[in-house]
Motif scaffolding. Structure first.
Motif, PDB file in Angstrom:
ATOM      1  N   ILE A  73       0.856  -1.183   0.000  1.00 11.60           N
ATOM      2  CA  ILE A  73       0.000   0.000   0.000  1.00 11.60           C
ATOM      3  C   ILE A  73       0.889   1.229   0.000  1.00 11.60           C
ATOM      4  O   ILE A  73       1.855   1.304   0.757  1.00 11.60           O
ATOM      5  N   ASP A  74       0.597   2.185  -0.895  1.00  6.99           N
ATOM      6  CA  ASP A  74       1.444   3.367  -0.963  1.00  6.99           C
ATOM      7  C   ASP A  74       0.891   4.468  -0.058  1.00  6.99           C
ATOM      8  O   ASP A  74      -0.109   4.285   0.634  1.00  6.99           O
ATOM      9  N   SER A  75       1.555   5.619  -0.083  1.00  4.12           N
ATOM     10  CA  SER A  75       1.194   6.707   0.815  1.00  4.12           C
ATOM     11  C   SER A  75      -0.205   7.252   0.541  1.00  4.12           C
ATOM     12  O   SER A  75      -0.809   7.855   1.432  1.00  4.12           O
ATOM     13  N   GLU A  76      -0.699   7.032  -0.672  1.00  9.72           N
ATOM     14  CA  GLU A  76      -2.040   7.514  -1.019  1.00  9.72           C
ATOM     15  C   GLU A  76      -3.104   6.444  -0.877  1.00  9.72           C
ATOM     16  O   GLU A  76      -4.278   6.707  -1.165  1.00  9.72           O
ATOM     17  N   GLY A  77      -2.684   5.245  -0.471  1.00  7.16           N
ATOM     18  CA  GLY A  77      -3.657   4.191  -0.238  1.00  7.16           C
ATOM     19  C   GLY A  77      -3.876   3.233  -1.383  1.00  7.16           C
ATOM     20  O   GLY A  77      -4.726   2.337  -1.280  1.00  7.16           O
ATOM     21  N   SER A  78      -3.123   3.387  -2.462  1.00  4.75           N
ATOM     22  CA  SER A  78      -3.239   2.445  -3.571  1.00  4.75           C
ATOM     23  C   SER A  78      -2.600   1.120  -3.195  1.00  4.75           C
ATOM     24  O   SER A  78      -1.515   1.100  -2.625  1.00  4.75           O
ATOM     25  N   THR A  79      -3.278   0.024  -3.541  1.00  8.37           N
ATOM     26  CA  THR A  79      -2.834  -1.299  -3.096  1.00  8.37           C
ATOM     27  C   THR A  79      -2.492  -2.214  -4.261  1.00  8.37           C
ATOM     28  O   THR A  79      -2.988  -2.045  -5.387  1.00  8.37           O
ATOM     29  N   THR A  80      -1.633  -3.181  -3.984  1.00  3.15           N
ATOM     30  CA  THR A  80      -1.336  -4.252  -4.920  1.00  3.15           C
ATOM     31  C   THR A  80      -1.327  -5.562  -4.140  1.00  3.15           C
ATOM     32  O   THR A  80      -1.013  -5.573  -2.943  1.00  3.15           O
ATOM     33  N   TYR A  81      -1.680  -6.638  -4.829  1.00  2.41           N
ATOM     34  CA  TYR A  81      -1.758  -7.937  -4.177  1.00  2.41           C
ATOM     35  C   TYR A  81      -1.134  -9.015  -5.061  1.00  2.41           C
ATOM     36  O   TYR A  81      -1.213  -8.962  -6.291  1.00  2.41           O
ATOM     37  N   ALA A  82      -0.562 -10.011  -4.395  1.00  3.73           N
ATOM     38  CA  ALA A  82      -0.144 -11.207  -5.108  1.00  3.73           C
ATOM     39  C   ALA A  82      -1.385 -11.995  -5.513  1.00  3.73           C
ATOM     40  O   ALA A  82      -2.395 -11.984  -4.796  1.00  3.73           O
ATOM     41  N   ASP A  83      -1.292 -12.690  -6.634  1.00  2.02           N
ATOM     42  CA  ASP A  83      -2.442 -13.462  -7.111  1.00  2.02           C
ATOM     43  C   ASP A  83      -2.880 -14.502  -6.078  1.00  2.02           C
ATOM     44  O   ASP A  83      -4.069 -14.821  -5.980  1.00  2.02           O
ATOM     45  N   SER A  84      -1.938 -15.015  -5.318  1.00  3.74           N
ATOM     46  CA  SER A  84      -2.232 -16.088  -4.377  1.00  3.74           C
ATOM     47  C   SER A  84      -3.129 -15.650  -3.226  1.00  3.74           C
ATOM     48  O   SER A  84      -3.749 -16.490  -2.569  1.00  3.74           O
ATOM     49  N   VAL A  85      -3.212 -14.349  -2.964  1.00  5.68           N
ATOM     50  CA  VAL A  85      -4.021 -13.868  -1.844  1.00  5.68           C
ATOM     51  C   VAL A  85      -5.138 -12.923  -2.272  1.00  5.68           C
ATOM     52  O   VAL A  85      -5.965 -12.522  -1.437  1.00  5.68           O
ATOM     53  N   LYS A  86      -5.164 -12.576  -3.546  1.00  5.92           N
ATOM     54  CA  LYS A  86      -6.148 -11.620  -4.041  1.00  5.92           C
ATOM     55  C   LYS A  86      -7.565 -12.135  -3.759  1.00  5.92           C
ATOM     56  O   LYS A  86      -7.890 -13.288  -4.028  1.00  5.92           O
ATOM     57  N   GLY A  87      -8.396 -11.270  -3.199  1.00  9.30           N
ATOM     58  CA  GLY A  87      -9.763 -11.646  -2.868  1.00  9.30           C
ATOM     59  C   GLY A  87      -9.921 -12.244  -1.480  1.00  9.30           C
ATOM     60  O   GLY A  87     -11.042 -12.385  -0.999  1.00  9.30           O
ATOM     61  N   ARG A  88      -8.803 -12.602  -0.851  1.00  3.90           N
ATOM     62  CA  ARG A  88      -8.860 -13.193   0.492  1.00  3.90           C
ATOM     63  C   ARG A  88      -8.211 -12.284   1.539  1.00  3.90           C
ATOM     64  O   ARG A  88      -8.662 -12.245   2.685  1.00  3.90           O
TER      65      ARG A  88
END
Length: 124
Positions: A51-66
């Motif tokens: 998560i960056d300073s502005e709140g934008s997020t990224t996820y690994a495929d293995s955990v996305k949605g969970r």
């Protein structure tokens, strides 16, 4: 020096939930991209959420949605809400901070500050 302190790990059954917490200083919270990594025995450390300073997020495929990464600006706390846990989620989980660029947010090379880790164990 940036200090990161994780808590919230534990043992749960598959399908259960846990919430990890990482406390840090105001400076690191606002200046860096924050991330959660994990490392299972015999495997390389992998980024699972950032998560960056502005709140934008990224996820690994293995955990996305969970899993959901979030932060509380009032207390400079980073969270990782983990739902629908699977045995393969068993690992040591680390909080990290660094100047990871938006083009490469998941690479560990960008993260220079790390917590001590908290263990998550998911049984089947």
């Amino acid at each position: 020096e940036v200090q990161l302190v994780e808590s919230g790990g534990g043992s749960v059954q598959a399908g259960g939930s846990l919430r990890l917490t990482c406390t840090t200083s105001e400076y690191s919270y606002s200046a860096y991209r924050m991330a959660w990594f994990r490392q299972a025995p015999g495997k390389e450390r992998e980024a699972i959420a950032t998560i960056d300073s502005e709140g934008s997020t990224t996820y690994a495929d293995s955990v996305k949605g969970r899993f959901t990464i979030s932060k509380d600006t009032a207390t400079f706390t980073l969270y990782l809400q983990m739902n629908s846990l699977k045995p393969e989620d068993t690992a040591m989980y680390f909080c990290a901070a660094g100047h990871a660029p938006p083009t490469d947010p998941m690479a560990s090379v960008w993260y220079h500050f790390w917590g001590q880790g908290t263990q998550v164990t998911v049984s089947s």
